[in-house]
Scaffold this motif. Structure first.
Motif, short mmCIF file in Angstrom:
data_model
loop_
_atom_site.label_atom_id
_atom_site.label_comp_id
_atom_site.label_asym_id
_atom_site.label_seq_id
_atom_site.Cartn_x
_atom_site.Cartn_y
_atom_site.Cartn_z
N ALA A 205 0.81 -1.23 0.00
CA ALA A 205 0.00 0.00 0.00
C ALA A 205 0.84 1.27 0.00
O ALA A 205 0.36 2.33 -0.41
CB ALA A 205 -0.95 0.00 1.20
N GLN A 206 2.07 1.18 0.46
CA GLN A 206 2.90 2.41 0.50
C GLN A 206 4.38 2.03 0.45
O GLN A 206 4.74 0.84 0.46
CB GLN A 206 2.62 3.21 1.77
CG GLN A 206 3.10 2.54 3.06
CD GLN A 206 3.15 3.50 4.25
OE1 GLN A 206 2.19 4.22 4.50
NE2 GLN A 206 4.26 3.51 4.98
N GLY A 207 5.23 3.03 0.42
CA GLY A 207 6.68 2.82 0.51
C GLY A 207 7.22 1.99 -0.65
O GLY A 207 6.74 2.07 -1.78
N ALA B 28 -1.24 -6.44 -1.37
CA ALA B 28 -1.72 -7.02 -0.10
C ALA B 28 -1.17 -6.21 1.06
O ALA B 28 0.03 -5.95 1.11
CB ALA B 28 -1.25 -8.46 0.01
N ASP B 29 -2.05 -5.84 1.97
CA ASP B 29 -1.56 -4.99 3.06
C ASP B 29 -2.51 -5.11 4.26
O ASP B 29 -3.71 -5.34 4.09
CB ASP B 29 -1.48 -3.53 2.61
CG ASP B 29 -0.41 -2.74 3.36
OD1 ASP B 29 0.62 -2.41 2.75
OD2 ASP B 29 -0.62 -2.45 4.56
N ILE B 30 -1.97 -4.87 5.43
CA ILE B 30 -2.81 -4.82 6.64
C ILE B 30 -3.67 -3.56 6.60
O ILE B 30 -4.73 -3.50 7.20
CB ILE B 30 -1.92 -4.89 7.90
CG1 ILE B 30 -2.73 -5.32 9.11
CG2 ILE B 30 -1.19 -3.58 8.15
CD1 ILE B 30 -1.88 -5.75 10.30
N ALA C 98 16.91 -5.55 16.60
CA ALA C 98 15.73 -6.37 16.28
C ALA C 98 15.56 -6.42 14.77
O ALA C 98 15.31 -7.49 14.19
CB ALA C 98 14.49 -5.76 16.93
N TYR C 99 15.74 -5.27 14.15
CA TYR C 99 15.57 -5.19 12.69
C TYR C 99 16.68 -5.99 11.98
O TYR C 99 16.39 -6.86 11.15
CB TYR C 99 15.61 -3.71 12.29
CG TYR C 99 15.33 -3.45 10.83
CD1 TYR C 99 14.03 -3.49 10.33
CD2 TYR C 99 16.37 -3.15 9.94
CE1 TYR C 99 13.78 -3.23 8.99
CE2 TYR C 99 16.12 -2.89 8.61
CZ TYR C 99 14.82 -2.93 8.14
OH TYR C 99 14.57 -2.67 6.80
N ALA C 100 17.93 -5.71 12.33
CA ALA C 100 19.04 -6.38 11.65
C ALA C 100 18.99 -7.90 11.90
O ALA C 100 19.20 -8.70 10.99
CB ALA C 100 20.38 -5.81 12.11
#
Ligand SMILES: NC(=O)c1ccc[n+]([C@@H]2O[C@H](COP(=O)([O-])OP(=O)(O)OC[C@H]3O[C@@H](n4cnc5c(N)ncnc54)[C@H](O)[C@@H]3O)[C@@H](O)[C@H]2O)c1
Length: 393
Positions: A134-136, A155-157, A280-282
């Motif tokens: 939906a974005q980005g 597809a998106d939340i 957390a991301y990495a």
């Protein structure tokens, strides 16, 4: 065997016979005027667990369907574009959604073999799913794939955002996209998405697993709850999506042994090197590459290539540039960049870290996706798209 299970097999049989991708619409109504596909339907109904025994029965049914299609072919190689399968319903095939829809409107026309595609046509006619579309980056990828001739499921939340964006992609009056609501971290929701795609367009050739979140923070300060949220969406959800989507690709392949499909995970440069105060991301992104390599080894048996793309920072996207919550504003307010007095100063600081002097953009990622699809002899790779900021060892 029910309709959800059978549809990708029929789509595969069309693709094998015609030499290229099709959109396959379907209807529960059995139209008596359509040619009948006479087959003995073995196989479980939309099985709960996709065991080897279930796959073997489906493969046998797919073989029979493939042979029946070969028999349906006319001397010029054409096939009836619409078919009736007793007990299941009617199917309508076209090289794109508009053609399939016009067959559904009542045509009993035939489909001819497709001309072989050149490199520029790598996505043409393929059906692609973009999670977090939906974005980005996801929206950029979806738009790029539509531009390259694919049919895209956004597809998106954010269900409204996905619908509005898909409507925008269809604004020219030709349907090239549709939207589906999904929470990629919820298996039931992911399964419902897979079923909805099959019901709508018959199957899938390219999964772009893009949905992701970022909660940066020091190991000393980040809450366990935030760590788990990031891990659930960026890491575990990739398992769920691949688990629920690959059966669709496997069924197609059972009837189309010369057809390959692709799974592309949108990873990050933070999947290739650690990210300070962003563990957390990495960590989830590093783990994603482990999943990509392992899925690649397993799924190549079914003609599914699995690769990751590791983009650099998308400075112009909402994550960085949102005027209220974007990382540039946050870093300015928290004084993360020494001496920075404006958002432009913060941006320049980050751009200067990139040898090519700019952030990563949608078309950069799109090119890497098209490379993964086009390249028949590669799987399990993590392709950096970082302007030289991260180089492979
Ligand atoms: N922005 C960057 O600089 C950057 C750099 C490298 C990699 N990436 C990766 O690119 C991908 C997209 O990032 P972005 O910056 O475009 O993010 P974004 O926040 O702009 O968009 C993410 C999208 O995913 C959706 N989403 C979030 N959770 C979801 C869920 N549980 N189920 C379904 N959809 C969900 C959101 O609604 C949103 O539309 C992520 O995987 C991210 O890690 C981003």
């Amino acid at each position: 065997m029910d309709k959800i299970t059978m549809t990708p097999i029929i789509r595969g049989a069309y693709m094998e016979a015609l030499g290229g991708p099709v959109v396959l619409l379907s209807d529960v109504e059995e139209r008596s005027e359509l040619p009948e596909l006479k087959i003995d339907l073995k196989g479980a109904d939309n099985p709960e667990t996709y065991t080897a025994a279930v796959r073997a029965v489906e493969a046998e049914t797919a073989r029979i369907i493939r042979e029946t299609f070969a028999a349906l072919k006319a001397d010029d190689g054409s096939l009836p574009a619409a078919l009736r399968v007793p007990g299941i319903g009617s199917f309508f095939a076209g090289t794109d959604w508009a053609e399939a829809d016009s067959v559904r409107q009542g045509g009993t026309r035939r489909l001819s073999p497709l001309p072989s595609a050149g490199r520029g046509d790598v996505a043409k006619g393929r059906i692609a799913l973009v999670t977090g579309g939906a974005q980005g980056f996801g929206a950029e990828i979806a738009r790029g794939l539509v531009g390259a001739g694919a049919f895209v499921i956004v597809a998106d939340i954010n269900a409204d955002g996905a619908r509005v964006f898909a409507d925008m992609l269809n604004a020219g009056g030709v349907k090239r996209a549709s939207a589906v609501a999904v929470d990629v971290s919820n298996e039931e929701s992911v399964k419902a998405m897979a079923d909805a795609i099959v019901a709508e367009v018959g199957g899938l050739d390219l999964l772009v697993s893009n949905a992701g979140v970022l909660r940066a923070g020091s190991v000393l300060e980040l809450t366990a709850k935030d760590f788990e949220l990031v891990t659930r969406i960026n890491y575990s959800a990739f398992f769920l999506v691949v688990k629920q989507i690959s059966p669709v690709m496997i069924r197609q392949r059972a009837a189309a042994p010369s057809w390959t499909s692709d799974i592309v995970q949108i990873n990050s440069k933070s999947g290739l090197e650690g990210s300070n105060k962003n563990a957390a991301y990495a960590g989830g992104k590093f783990g994603g590459i482990g999943l990509v390599q392992s899925f690649a080894m397993e799924l190549i048996e079914y003609g599914i290539k699995v690769n990751a793309i590791c983009p650099g920072n998308f400075f112009d996207g909402p994550l960085w540039s949102d005027p209220d919550r974007g990382l540039f504003v946050q870093y300015l307010n928290t004084g993360k960049v020494p001496g920075a007095e404006s958002v432009a100063d913060v941006k320049r600081y980050y751009e200067n870290k990139v040898p090519m002097g700019r952030g990563c953009e949608g078309p950069d990622v799109l090119k890497a996706i098209l490379y993964c699809v086009d390249q028949a002899y590669e799987t399990g790779q993590a392709v950096p798209v970082t302007g030289g900021q991260v180089m492979l060892k």
